[in-house]
Design a protein around this motif. Structure first.
Motif, PDB file in Angstrom:
ATOM      1  N   ALA A  22      24.670  61.957  80.669  1.00  0.00           N
ATOM      2  CA  ALA A  22      25.231  62.731  81.782  1.00  0.00           C
ATOM      3  C   ALA A  22      26.689  63.079  81.506  1.00  0.00           C
ATOM      4  CB  ALA A  22      25.117  61.950  83.087  1.00  0.00           C
ATOM      5  N   PHE A  23      27.449  62.137  80.983  1.00  0.00           N
ATOM      6  CA  PHE A  23      28.867  62.386  80.707  1.00  0.00           C
ATOM      7  C   PHE A  23      29.035  63.462  79.637  1.00  0.00           C
ATOM      8  CE2 PHE A  23      32.993  61.472  78.747  1.00  0.00           C
ATOM      9  CZ  PHE A  23      33.797  61.603  79.867  1.00  0.00           C
ATOM     10  N   VAL A  24      28.193  63.437  78.616  1.00  0.00           N
ATOM     11  CA  VAL A  24      28.260  64.469  77.582  1.00  0.00           C
ATOM     12  C   VAL A  24      27.968  65.830  78.206  1.00  0.00           C
ATOM     13  CG1 VAL A  24      27.243  65.333  75.442  1.00  0.00           C
ATOM     14  CG2 VAL A  24      27.743  62.906  75.693  1.00  0.00           C
ATOM     15  N   ASN A  25      26.964  65.914  79.076  1.00  0.00           N
ATOM     16  CA  ASN A  25      26.679  67.178  79.758  1.00  0.00           C
ATOM     17  C   ASN A  25      27.874  67.650  80.568  1.00  0.00           C
ATOM     18  OD1 ASN A  25      24.218  68.229  79.036  1.00  0.00           O
ATOM     19  ND2 ASN A  25      23.102  67.304  80.717  1.00  0.00           N
ATOM     20  N   VAL A  26      28.473  66.755  81.316  1.00  0.00           N
ATOM     21  CA  VAL A  26      29.626  67.119  82.148  1.00  0.00           C
ATOM     22  C   VAL A  26      30.742  67.694  81.289  1.00  0.00           C
ATOM     23  CG1 VAL A  26      31.465  66.173  83.607  1.00  0.00           C
ATOM     24  CG2 VAL A  26      29.093  65.557  84.045  1.00  0.00           C
ATOM     25  N   ARG A  27      30.995  67.084  80.144  1.00  0.00           N
ATOM     26  CA  ARG A  27      32.058  67.560  79.253  1.00  0.00           C
ATOM     27  C   ARG A  27      31.706  68.896  78.606  1.00  0.00           C
ATOM     28  NH1 ARG A  27      35.984  63.797  77.606  1.00  0.00           N
ATOM     29  NH2 ARG A  27      36.937  65.678  76.813  1.00  0.00           N
ATOM     30  N   ALA A  28      30.400  69.147  78.379  1.00  0.00           N
ATOM     31  CA  ALA A  28      29.980  70.354  77.670  1.00  0.00           C
ATOM     32  C   ALA A  28      29.796  71.566  78.572  1.00  0.00           C
ATOM     33  CB  ALA A  28      28.676  70.069  76.922  1.00  0.00           C
ATOM     34  N   VAL A  29      29.464  71.354  79.834  1.00  0.00           N
ATOM     35  CA  VAL A  29      29.131  72.450  80.750  1.00  0.00           C
ATOM     36  C   VAL A  29      30.226  73.521  80.848  1.00  0.00           C
ATOM     37  CG1 VAL A  29      28.788  72.999  83.219  1.00  0.00           C
ATOM     38  CG2 VAL A  29      27.373  71.286  82.103  1.00  0.00           C
ATOM     39  N   GLU A  62      24.730  62.700  86.449  1.00  0.00           N
ATOM     40  CA  GLU A  62      25.525  63.895  86.169  1.00  0.00           C
ATOM     41  C   GLU A  62      26.120  64.467  87.451  1.00  0.00           C
ATOM     42  OE1 GLU A  62      25.083  68.280  84.100  1.00  0.00           O
ATOM     43  OE2 GLU A  62      23.491  66.816  83.764  1.00  0.00           O
ATOM     44  N   LEU A  63      25.326  64.545  88.475  1.00  0.00           N
ATOM     45  CA  LEU A  63      25.813  65.054  89.758  1.00  0.00           C
ATOM     46  C   LEU A  63      26.940  64.179  90.299  1.00  0.00           C
ATOM     47  CD1 LEU A  63      25.360  67.288  91.811  1.00  0.00           C
ATOM     48  CD2 LEU A  63      23.576  65.900  92.853  1.00  0.00           C
ATOM     49  N   ALA A  64      26.792  62.870  90.209  1.00  0.00           N
ATOM     50  CA  ALA A  64      27.830  61.947  90.695  1.00  0.00           C
ATOM     51  C   ALA A  64      29.129  62.105  89.901  1.00  0.00           C
ATOM     52  CB  ALA A  64      27.338  60.506  90.612  1.00  0.00           C
ATOM     53  N   ILE A  65      29.027  62.287  88.597  1.00  0.00           N
ATOM     54  CA  ILE A  65      30.243  62.475  87.786  1.00  0.00           C
ATOM     55  C   ILE A  65      30.953  63.753  88.216  1.00  0.00           C
ATOM     56  CG2 ILE A  65      31.132  62.931  85.469  1.00  0.00           C
ATOM     57  CD1 ILE A  65      28.807  61.107  84.435  1.00  0.00           C
ATOM     58  N   PHE A  68      32.459  63.030  91.891  1.00  0.00           N
ATOM     59  CA  PHE A  68      33.468  61.986  92.082  1.00  0.00           C
ATOM     60  C   PHE A  68      34.543  61.907  90.998  1.00  0.00           C
ATOM     61  CE2 PHE A  68      29.696  60.372  94.403  1.00  0.00           C
ATOM     62  CZ  PHE A  68      30.243  60.405  95.666  1.00  0.00           C
ATOM     63  N   GLN A  69      34.251  62.388  89.791  1.00  0.00           N
ATOM     64  CA  GLN A  69      35.225  62.234  88.715  1.00  0.00           C
ATOM     65  C   GLN A  69      35.777  63.538  88.172  1.00  0.00           C
ATOM     66  OE1 GLN A  69      33.229  59.843  85.770  1.00  0.00           O
ATOM     67  NE2 GLN A  69      33.330  57.995  87.025  1.00  0.00           N
ATOM     68  N   TRP A  70      35.047  64.616  88.280  1.00  0.00           N
ATOM     69  CA  TRP A  70      35.447  65.866  87.651  1.00  0.00           C
ATOM     70  C   TRP A  70      36.559  66.627  88.363  1.00  0.00           C
ATOM     71  CZ3 TRP A  70      35.384  71.201  88.425  1.00  0.00           C
ATOM     72  CH2 TRP A  70      35.600  71.964  87.278  1.00  0.00           C
ATOM     73  N   PRO A  71      36.637  66.638  89.691  1.00  0.00           N
ATOM     74  CA  PRO A  71      37.620  67.505  90.365  1.00  0.00           C
ATOM     75  C   PRO A  71      39.058  67.439  89.834  1.00  0.00           C
ATOM     76  CG  PRO A  71      36.086  66.676  91.972  1.00  0.00           C
ATOM     77  CD  PRO A  71      35.775  65.957  90.666  1.00  0.00           C
ATOM     78  N   PRO A  72      39.611  66.267  89.498  1.00  0.00           N
ATOM     79  CA  PRO A  72      40.985  66.277  88.982  1.00  0.00           C
ATOM     80  C   PRO A  72      41.134  67.027  87.650  1.00  0.00           C
ATOM     81  CG  PRO A  72      40.361  64.060  89.652  1.00  0.00           C
ATOM     82  CD  PRO A  72      39.123  64.905  89.694  1.00  0.00           C
ATOM     83  N   PHE A  73      40.033  67.206  86.931  1.00  0.00           N
ATOM     84  CA  PHE A  73      40.089  67.873  85.630  1.00  0.00           C
ATOM     85  C   PHE A  73      39.838  69.376  85.730  1.00  0.00           C
ATOM     86  CE2 PHE A  73      39.005  63.463  84.900  1.00  0.00           C
ATOM     87  CZ  PHE A  73      39.996  63.104  84.004  1.00  0.00           C
ATOM     88  N   ALA A  74      39.525  69.853  86.916  1.00  0.00           N
ATOM     89  CA  ALA A  74      39.231  71.272  87.090  1.00  0.00           C
ATOM     90  C   ALA A  74      40.394  72.149  86.630  1.00  0.00           C
ATOM     91  CB  ALA A  74      38.900  71.574  88.551  1.00  0.00           C
ATOM     92  N   ALA A  75      41.615  71.707  86.863  1.00  0.00           N
ATOM     93  CA  ALA A  75      42.791  72.503  86.495  1.00  0.00           C
ATOM     94  C   ALA A  75      42.902  72.727  84.991  1.00  0.00           C
ATOM     95  CB  ALA A  75      44.055  71.816  87.003  1.00  0.00           C
ATOM     96  N   TYR A  76      42.218  71.918  84.197  1.00  0.00           N
ATOM     97  CA  TYR A  76      42.273  72.053  82.738  1.00  0.00           C
ATOM     98  C   TYR A  76      41.222  73.019  82.201  1.00  0.00           C
ATOM     99  CZ  TYR A  76      45.188  67.938  83.156  1.00  0.00           C
ATOM    100  OH  TYR A  76      46.177  67.062  83.513  1.00  0.00           O
ATOM    101  N   ASN A  77      40.452  73.630  83.095  1.00  0.00           N
ATOM    102  CA  ASN A  77      39.378  74.530  82.692  1.00  0.00           C
ATOM    103  C   ASN A  77      39.717  75.968  83.051  1.00  0.00           C
ATOM    104  OD1 ASN A  77      36.833  72.886  81.778  1.00  0.00           O
ATOM    105  ND2 ASN A  77      37.838  71.720  83.390  1.00  0.00           N
ATOM    106  N   THR A  78      39.059  76.877  82.361  1.00  0.00           N
ATOM    107  CA  THR A  78      39.205  78.300  82.657  1.00  0.00           C
ATOM    108  C   THR A  78      38.408  78.634  83.917  1.00  0.00           C
ATOM    109  OG1 THR A  78      37.255  78.908  81.381  1.00  0.00           O
ATOM    110  CG2 THR A  78      39.376  78.816  80.182  1.00  0.00           C
ATOM    111  N   ALA A  79      38.636  79.819  84.442  1.00  0.00           N
ATOM    112  CA  ALA A  79      37.855  80.272  85.597  1.00  0.00           C
ATOM    113  C   ALA A  79      36.369  80.318  85.246  1.00  0.00           C
ATOM    114  CB  ALA A  79      38.340  81.639  86.062  1.00  0.00           C
ATOM    115  N   LEU A  80      36.061  80.743  84.016  1.00  0.00           N
ATOM    116  CA  LEU A  80      34.665  80.775  83.583  1.00  0.00           C
ATOM    117  C   LEU A  80      34.089  79.362  83.501  1.00  0.00           C
ATOM    118  CD1 LEU A  80      32.169  82.263  82.608  1.00  0.00           C
ATOM    119  CD2 LEU A  80      33.169  82.258  80.288  1.00  0.00           C
ATOM    120  N   GLY A  81      34.858  78.413  82.987  1.00  0.00           N
ATOM    121  CA  GLY A  81      34.408  77.024  82.915  1.00  0.00           C
ATOM    122  C   GLY A  81      34.138  76.452  84.289  1.00  0.00           C
TER     123      GLY A  81
END
Length: 104
Positions: A22-29, A62-65, A68-81
């Motif tokens: 699940a973590f690998v998917n979250v990082r790759a999406v 994957e959904l839980a990650i 609960f964990q992904w939102p702080p990293f959203a700023a490091y992604n592009t609009a497309l990401g």
């Protein structure tokens, strides 16, 4: 073996394979990639267990990650990401409620 291979050496030990996949998917999406379903099949072929139960665990991990964990990293992604993440979370949510109708 050919193609892209992920090797996670951040920590090593006995744990839940569903968390790792699940973590690998979250990082790759955000880049538009996903873990191949062959990884799930290979894990189950080696370790056994219920495919349906493992797939539910993977989906929920994957959904839980993402929630609960992904939102702080959203700023490091592009609009497309970010758009890809939104699409993936929507897909995971719909899939969860399709395979577990009693959770609504």
């Amino acid at each position: 073996m050919s193609g892209l291979v992920f090797c996670d050496w951040q920590s090593a030990g006995i744990g839940r394979a569903s968390s790792d996949l699940a973590f690998v998917n979250v990082r790759a999406v955000p880049d538009g990639a996903l873990v191949s379903p062959a990884a799930t099949i290979a894990y189950l072929d080696r370790c056994g267990g219920s495919r349906a139960a493992f797939e539910r665990a993977l989906l929920l991990e994957e959904l839980a990650i993402f929630v609960f964990q992904w939102p702080p990293f959203a700023a490091y992604n592009t609009a497309l990401g970010i758009s890809r993440v939104h699409d993936r979370v929507r897909y995971l949510s719909e899939r969860w409620f399709t395979i577990t109708p009693g959770w609504r």
